[in-house]
Scaffold this motif. Structure first.
Motif, PDB file in Angstrom:
ATOM      1  N   TRP A   1     -13.507  18.566 -38.018  1.00 16.77           N
ATOM      2  CA  TRP A   1     -14.336  18.131 -39.136  1.00 16.77           C
ATOM      3  C   TRP A   1     -15.359  17.137 -38.626  1.00 16.77           C
ATOM      4  N   GLU A   2     -16.572  17.326 -39.039  1.00 19.20           N
ATOM      5  CA  GLU A   2     -17.638  16.410 -38.651  1.00 19.20           C
ATOM      6  C   GLU A   2     -18.361  15.964 -39.910  1.00 19.20           C
ATOM      7  N   GLN A   3     -18.650  14.695 -39.967  1.00 16.60           N
ATOM      8  CA  GLN A   3     -19.362  14.157 -41.122  1.00 16.60           C
ATOM      9  C   GLN A   3     -20.785  14.716 -41.138  1.00 16.60           C
TER      10      GLN A   3
END
Length: 168
Positions: A17-19
């Motif tokens: 997950w990446e912002q």
């Protein structure tokens, strides 16, 4: 509607997950906003205008107070003024944009002086309040009298919360 192996083998899947650019931008903005949303002076709030993959433009509900770069231009003449600061973040890769509103309260110089006076009065109180039986029948009034003895006039004390002691 999925792949299920028929040979009984199992697979471990991992997700990274990446912002998003917008999440990063809004976090950067929130980190620069004053505590409690209270603005106590003029000048730059230090709000970001650019970041890794984004630009930010600001619009204030009352442009006489905060400009498009997030600079506080003026404080109200008296009391407090609540404004809405809208931050519009644009993704520089795809041109997508998202906006978020922040409510800020600007304090006048008069209100800042009152706040400073009250903080000094509170700082002058130390230890626990120990009422004198038969004399201090109203705790609020007793604390007001202590403040008056210390030179702090015109302060009304009120009870915010109570605490009970189990040890007498």
């Amino acid at each position: 509607a999925g792949y299920y192996p028929t040979d009984g083998s199992t697979y471990t899947l991992y997700a990274v997950w990446e912002q998003t650019v917008f999440g990063k931008a809004f976090d950067a903005i929130a980190a620069k906003l004053p505590d409690g949303g209270i603005v106590r002076g003029t000048g730059s709030l230090g709000l970001p205008l650019v970041g890794a993959g984004y630009t930010v433009a600001y619009a204030c509900s009352d442009g006489a107070y905060i400009d498009e770069k997030g600079n506080v231009l003026a404080l109200p003449e008296s009391g407090a003024k609540t404004v809405t600061l809208t931050a519009t973040v644009t993704d520089t890769d795809n041109g997508g944009a998202q906006a978020r509103d922040y409510e800020l309260t600007l304090y006048s110089q008069e209100l800042l002086e009152k706040e400073t006076y009250l903080k000094q009065a509170v700082a002058s109180l130390s230890g626990n309040f120990r009422p004198v039986y038969g004399v201090d029948t109203n705790a609020n009034r007793a604390v007001e009298a202590i403040l008056e003895q210390k030179g702090y006039e015109g302060i009304t004390v009120s009870l915010k919360e109570t605490a009970a002691s189990s040890n007498g």
